[in-house]
Design a protein around this motif. Structure first.
Motif, PDB file in Angstrom:
ATOM      1  N   LEU A   1     -17.017   4.005  40.350  1.00 18.64           N
ATOM      2  CA  LEU A   1     -16.116   4.852  39.560  1.00 18.64           C
ATOM      3  C   LEU A   1     -14.716   4.961  40.165  1.00 18.64           C
ATOM      4  O   LEU A   1     -13.727   4.783  39.467  1.00 18.64           O
ATOM      5  N   VAL A   2     -14.641   5.245  41.469  1.00 16.73           N
ATOM      6  CA  VAL A   2     -13.324   5.589  42.038  1.00 16.73           C
ATOM      7  C   VAL A   2     -12.618   4.409  42.698  1.00 16.73           C
ATOM      8  O   VAL A   2     -11.466   4.535  43.106  1.00 16.73           O
TER       9      VAL A   2
ATOM     10  N   MET B   1     -14.651   4.402  54.688  1.00 19.92           N
ATOM     11  CA  MET B   1     -13.713   4.080  53.617  1.00 19.92           C
ATOM     12  C   MET B   1     -12.290   3.969  54.144  1.00 19.92           C
ATOM     13  O   MET B   1     -11.416   4.783  53.843  1.00 19.92           O
TER      14      MET B   1
ATOM     15  N   ARG C   1      -8.856  16.248  38.482  1.00 24.41           N
ATOM     16  CA  ARG C   1      -9.985  16.390  39.405  1.00 24.41           C
ATOM     17  C   ARG C   1      -9.788  15.607  40.691  1.00 24.41           C
ATOM     18  O   ARG C   1     -10.558  15.763  41.639  1.00 24.41           O
ATOM     19  N   LEU C   2      -8.784  14.740  40.735  1.00 24.41           N
ATOM     20  CA  LEU C   2      -8.604  13.938  41.949  1.00 24.41           C
ATOM     21  C   LEU C   2      -8.230  14.832  43.111  1.00 24.41           C
ATOM     22  O   LEU C   2      -7.435  15.753  42.952  1.00 24.41           O
ATOM     23  N   PRO C   3      -8.794  14.568  44.299  1.00 24.87           N
ATOM     24  CA  PRO C   3      -8.487  15.432  45.429  1.00 24.87           C
ATOM     25  C   PRO C   3      -7.009  15.352  45.788  1.00 24.87           C
ATOM     26  O   PRO C   3      -6.402  14.290  45.723  1.00 24.87           O
TER      27      PRO C   3
ATOM     28  N   PRO D   1     -13.097   9.278  54.721  1.00 19.84           N
ATOM     29  CA  PRO D   1     -14.531   9.491  54.496  1.00 19.84           C
ATOM     30  C   PRO D   1     -15.339   8.350  55.136  1.00 19.84           C
ATOM     31  O   PRO D   1     -14.919   7.191  55.116  1.00 19.84           O
TER      32      PRO D   1
ATOM     33  N   MET E   1     -19.980  11.877  55.367  1.00 20.08           N
ATOM     34  CA  MET E   1     -20.632  12.435  54.174  1.00 20.08           C
ATOM     35  C   MET E   1     -21.937  11.675  54.022  1.00 20.08           C
ATOM     36  O   MET E   1     -21.978  10.479  54.284  1.00 20.08           O
TER      37      MET E   1
ATOM     38  N   MET F   1     -25.013  10.546  51.304  1.00 22.52           N
ATOM     39  CA  MET F   1     -25.517  10.459  49.923  1.00 22.52           C
ATOM     40  C   MET F   1     -26.456   9.260  49.880  1.00 22.52           C
ATOM     41  O   MET F   1     -26.516   8.486  50.846  1.00 22.52           O
TER      42      MET F   1
ATOM     43  N   ALA G   1     -20.529   5.955  43.033  1.00 20.41           N
ATOM     44  CA  ALA G   1     -19.246   6.610  43.336  1.00 20.41           C
ATOM     45  C   ALA G   1     -18.131   5.571  43.518  1.00 20.41           C
ATOM     46  O   ALA G   1     -17.051   5.699  42.945  1.00 20.41           O
TER      47      ALA G   1
ATOM     48  N   HIS H   1     -19.314  14.667  44.166  1.00 14.62           N
ATOM     49  CA  HIS H   1     -19.370  13.805  45.350  1.00 14.62           C
ATOM     50  C   HIS H   1     -18.752  12.436  45.053  1.00 14.62           C
ATOM     51  O   HIS H   1     -18.322  11.735  45.962  1.00 14.62           O
ATOM     52  N   GLU H   2     -18.725  12.052  43.777  1.00 18.82           N
ATOM     53  CA  GLU H   2     -18.084  10.781  43.448  1.00 18.82           C
ATOM     54  C   GLU H   2     -16.562  10.917  43.505  1.00 18.82           C
ATOM     55  O   GLU H   2     -15.865  10.081  44.089  1.00 18.82           O
ATOM     56  N   VAL H   3     -16.054  11.996  42.897  1.00 21.23           N
ATOM     57  CA  VAL H   3     -14.605  12.193  42.848  1.00 21.23           C
ATOM     58  C   VAL H   3     -14.044  12.388  44.259  1.00 21.23           C
ATOM     59  O   VAL H   3     -12.924  11.980  44.548  1.00 21.23           O
ATOM     60  N   ARG H   4     -14.862  12.985  45.147  1.00 21.07           N
ATOM     61  CA  ARG H   4     -14.378  13.230  46.515  1.00 21.07           C
ATOM     62  C   ARG H   4     -14.094  11.942  47.279  1.00 21.07           C
ATOM     63  O   ARG H   4     -13.387  11.961  48.280  1.00 21.07           O
ATOM     64  N   LEU H   5     -14.673  10.832  46.838  1.00 25.63           N
ATOM     65  CA  LEU H   5     -14.409   9.560  47.522  1.00 25.63           C
ATOM     66  C   LEU H   5     -13.138   8.874  47.006  1.00 25.63           C
ATOM     67  O   LEU H   5     -12.780   7.793  47.467  1.00 25.63           O
ATOM     68  N   ALA H   6     -12.462   9.493  46.052  1.00 26.15           N
ATOM     69  CA  ALA H   6     -11.256   8.881  45.480  1.00 26.15           C
ATOM     70  C   ALA H   6     -10.181   8.712  46.540  1.00 26.15           C
ATOM     71  O   ALA H   6      -9.965   9.592  47.368  1.00 26.15           O
TER      72      ALA H   6
END
Lengths: 360, 360
Positions: A182-183, A120, A279-281, A140, A169, A171, A179, B204-209
């Motif tokens: 969504l993001v 990514m 919730r965003l890192p 990632p 990672m 998955m 994922a 795991h989805e939010v972690r890819l943000a």
């Protein structure tokens, strides 16, 4: 480079991503072989130090092929590389994973020799000249094995991810596609549609635009051709996210059409936004941290930012993030310095002492 | 302060905005009188130097009242101030303009003594202690006269806007409300609904943000109570913008559901986003400029940014904008320096010479 001791890694496709992989692996001591359908692109990657050209004719297969070709060519190239035994195992770098995985299954006798992956990282520019040995540093790198994937394929793909400095990672392909829907893909749709509303608006409306709408629409300037391909390839995962969004939009519009006391639906939807945002890192992959902000007015001329950061540094406070906001019609910018909560007063006092105009 | 020579300006409501107006007008030499329903809030504004308390009993009316009270109280306070002749003319600072204008018309014998205004500046914090004399510096201050407005009301409101350093603009109340619906309220809805999609998503989805979704959702952390009020008050102007957005969303979802060759609808919608984005004002209110970007890897510790900006300053290149991006899991940040196109090579070369790792 223990995993590739005495072996080679083959990079097929020496554009931005392939050449960056080659540069990073070479720097890590791996023996990298390069291939590209265009001889001049291959020559450029070799010249930059990303590896040596793949020798002609049959020879020892590479331990792993990293196939970095355009999405629509992935399955064909993976199939050819594995069937001709140019490499024992193969991975790709496309930003969608279910589609290439299915396509590879149809083409390859033993599809377990392939594992999909998605680093990514990227840049607005393309081609080997834009490649960077540290493009993947700290980013990632998603790897998507399934029940049939050989453990060696996963091990070798993970080794590449680690050797180039990425954070691997794993998955499933479906989880990955959901994922990124969504993001990444839905945020792009949202930004583009919001920006589209500005396209035909009267000038006096657009002139009132501030930093908020500027942030919301920033990614909308992405290449429409590329994004048409991405959204089409991942349509199955993007659609349910857009459907959820559409349901919420309908509920919000109904609440505006027929307001009720206290507007519970509107409140609930806006609170949901606050929750989701939290919730965003944050930095370093840690939970999202709210920083304290010190706002400084600076003149818009060379050296001002340097002086400001020198003075902030002298205060011994670590600046966690920074934004610059330019005031309409004024040769003046506001610099927002984010610092750990508690450090803002110290920084503000120290900057004020050094003659800066503090606004917050 | 010629427009208020020998006269006073009355500020009613000494919260963040009212006290900031008082501080800025006082600094400009205007004789400011202050009033607030809460004595301790008034005392604080006086202590900060925003003006002196309004004397009790009848006296010379103020030349203009700036009413900076919560939106739902605006019409009542404007009515009282004008009818009791505490001021000859009055303006407010609420972020929606059609509703208070209508409410004032119902309450005031000569509603032409009122002109609505909206200084487009604010802070995340509230109260007189958060007030700043230069809060309005370079910000748009919209003034909304109609056919019945007395010229003196407009002249005096414009004078306040100029004296506090804002950039005054005039438009009708309906034009104002449509403009903020487009450039402020709808972007907030879009950001909140997108962020809402993240609220229930797997970790795991939010972690890819990455930075994209972070930008799109930044303003979604705004106060849900405040935004419920704003959206409800401006529902009539927000709804048509949301309807346009929903039509586009439906077209895009249909294009993903039933893809056709070349995806013309998807392409058109994404291109519309690029067009709209390019209309946003750039710095200094000029047309949006695309900058060239130089990306520098910096260690995440005090002094690094100072050193970087010092070195950028030494290169003689003006940094137009800056963003910091933190890599997940790494004590490393990427600093993106925006410079005028053409200056990027010079800056990159100069920084490289000084030992920085350049990524772009």
């Amino acid at each position: 480079m223990a995993p590739f001791e005495g072996r080679t890694v083959l990079v097929v496709g020496t554009g931005l991503v392939g050449t960056s992989v080659g540069l990073a692996l070479t720097r890590a001591g791996v023996d990298v072989r390069l291939a590209d359908a265009k001889p001049e692109i291959l020559a450029e990657a070799v010249r930059l130090g990303a590896g040596r050209p793949e020798p002609d004719g049959p020879g020892e297969p590479a331990a792993l092929a990293v196939v970095a070709v355009p999405p629509e060519a992935v399955a064909e190239v993976i199939g050819e590389v594995l069937e001709s035994r140019r490499a024992e195992y193969a991975t790709d770098v496309a930003s969608v994973k279910v589609l290439p995985t299915m396509q590879v299954r149809e083409r390859v006798a033993d599809p377990g020799r392939y594992v999909g992956s998605h680093p990514m990282a990227g840049r607005e520019v393309s081609g080997p000249n834009a490649a960077l040995a540290d493009l993947f540093e700290g980013r990632p790198w998603v790897i998507c094995p399934d029940d049939g994937t050989h453990q060696q394929a996963v091990t070798r793909a993970l080794a590449v991810a680690r050797l180039v400095g990425a954070t691997p990672m794993t998955m499933t392909a479906a989880e990955h596609d959901a994922a990124v829907a969504l993001v990444s893909h839905t945020p792009h749709v949202v930004a583009a549609l919001m920006a589209g509303r500005l396209a035909g608006a009267p000038g006096h409306e657009v002139r009132l635009a501030g930093p908020g709408v500027t942030d919301v629409t920033r990614i909308a300037s992405g290449d429409p051709e590329l994004w048409t391909e991405i959204l089409t390839a991942n349509a199955a995962a993007v659609r349910p996210v857009l459907e959820g969004l559409r349901t919420d939009l309908d509920r919000l519009m109904a609440a505006l059409e027929t307001p009720v006391a206290g507007q519970p639906v509107l409140r609930e939807l806006l609170r949901g936004g606050v929750d989701g945002r939290s919730r965003l890192p944050g930095k370093h992959g840690a939970a999202h941290t709210e920083f304290a902000t010190v706002i400084v007015a600076v003149e818009d001329k060379p050296g001002q930012l340097a002086a400001l950061f020198a003075d902030a540094g002298a205060a011994g406070v670590n600046v966690e993030d920074v934004r610059i906001e330019h005031a309409a019609g004024q040769p003046l910018g506001l610099v927002e310095l984010d610092v750990r909560p508690g450090a803002e007063d110290e920084l503000a006092a120290s900057l004020r002492e050094r003659g800066w105009t503090i606004r917050g």
